[in-house]
Design an enzyme around this catalytic site. Structure first.
Site, PDB file in Angstrom:
ATOM      1  NE  ARG A   1      -3.721   0.346   0.157  1.00  0.00           N
ATOM      2  CZ  ARG A   1      -4.847   0.570  -0.534  1.00  0.00           C
ATOM      3  NH1 ARG A   1      -5.439  -0.419  -1.206  1.00  0.00           N
ATOM      4  NH2 ARG A   1      -5.380   1.763  -0.590  1.00  0.00           N
TER       5      ARG A   1
ATOM      6  NE  ARG B   1      -3.275   3.377  -6.752  1.00  0.00           N
ATOM      7  CZ  ARG B   1      -4.118   2.921  -5.833  1.00  0.00           C
ATOM      8  NH1 ARG B   1      -4.100   3.424  -4.621  1.00  0.00           N
ATOM      9  NH2 ARG B   1      -4.970   1.961  -6.129  1.00  0.00           N
TER      10      ARG B   1
ATOM     11  CG  ASN C   1      -5.879   3.972  -9.148  1.00  0.00           C
ATOM     12  OD1 ASN C   1      -6.032   2.909  -9.752  1.00  0.00           O
ATOM     13  ND2 ASN C   1      -6.476   4.227  -8.009  1.00  0.00           N
TER      14      ASN C   1
ATOM     15  CG  HIS D   1      -6.445  -3.992  -6.362  1.00  0.00           C
ATOM     16  ND1 HIS D   1      -7.470  -3.385  -5.680  1.00  0.00           N
ATOM     17  CD2 HIS D   1      -6.205  -5.172  -5.725  1.00  0.00           C
ATOM     18  CE1 HIS D   1      -7.842  -4.188  -4.677  1.00  0.00           C
ATOM     19  NE2 HIS D   1      -7.088  -5.270  -4.688  1.00  0.00           N
TER      20      HIS D   1
END
Ligand code: IDP
Ligand code: MG
Length: 133
Positions: free
Chosen positions: A85, A102, A112, A115
């Protein structure tokens, strides 16, 4: 060792960014345990993203994820879910920190580029969704 699911979305596959993105994971100590390039149907995208079914962008999101080839990967490493993340950056590329995927490659909040699972529980579910190991 913790695992998480990563997807390289159609906008990044289309721009030949698969290897660039994989290199970023590897450099950040996330091992790519499995990787496959696939195309999913809109129904499969709807199933995958069903946590978002009440959101106004749900239909567009499912159309988008099924619009072209994607690369689904199992990443493994220490705190892989959180680490991924952090490497991905904020959902909206405009808000993403420098050197995140991103920030580097995202075009917009919907395109973006990647995932990543948001919890260990969802990582397990999402890995099971794409991989029959
Ligand atoms: P995440 O991908 O950073 O986990 P989520 O909130 O789980 O973000 O949303 C899933 C995906 O839905 C995002 O990656 C993005 O592509 C899309 N999305 C999220 N919020 C919006 C929005 O406000 N408008 C359009 N698309 C959105
Ligand atoms: Mg999410």
């Amino acid at each position: 060792m913790e695992q998480t699911l990563s997807i390289i979305k159609p906008d990044a596959v289309e721009r030949n960014l698969i290897q660039n993105i994989k290199d970023i994971f590897t450099k950040n100590n996330l091992k790519i345990k499995e990787s496959k390039k696939i195309k999913i149907s809109k129904d499969e995208a709807a199933e995958f993203y069903k946590v978002h079914q009440s959101k106004p962008f749900y239909n567009d999101l499912c159309t988008y994820l099924s619009s072209g080839p994607i690369v689904v990967m199992i990443l493994e490493g220490e705190n892989a879910v959180l680490a991924n993340r952090k490497i991905m950056g904020a959902t909206n590329p405009k808000d993403a920190e420098e050197n995140t995927i991103r920030k580097l490659y995202g075009i917009s909040i919907d395109k973006n580029s990647v995932h990543g699972s948001d919890s260990i529980d969802n990582a397990k579910k999402e890995i099971d969704f794409f991989f029959d190991l």
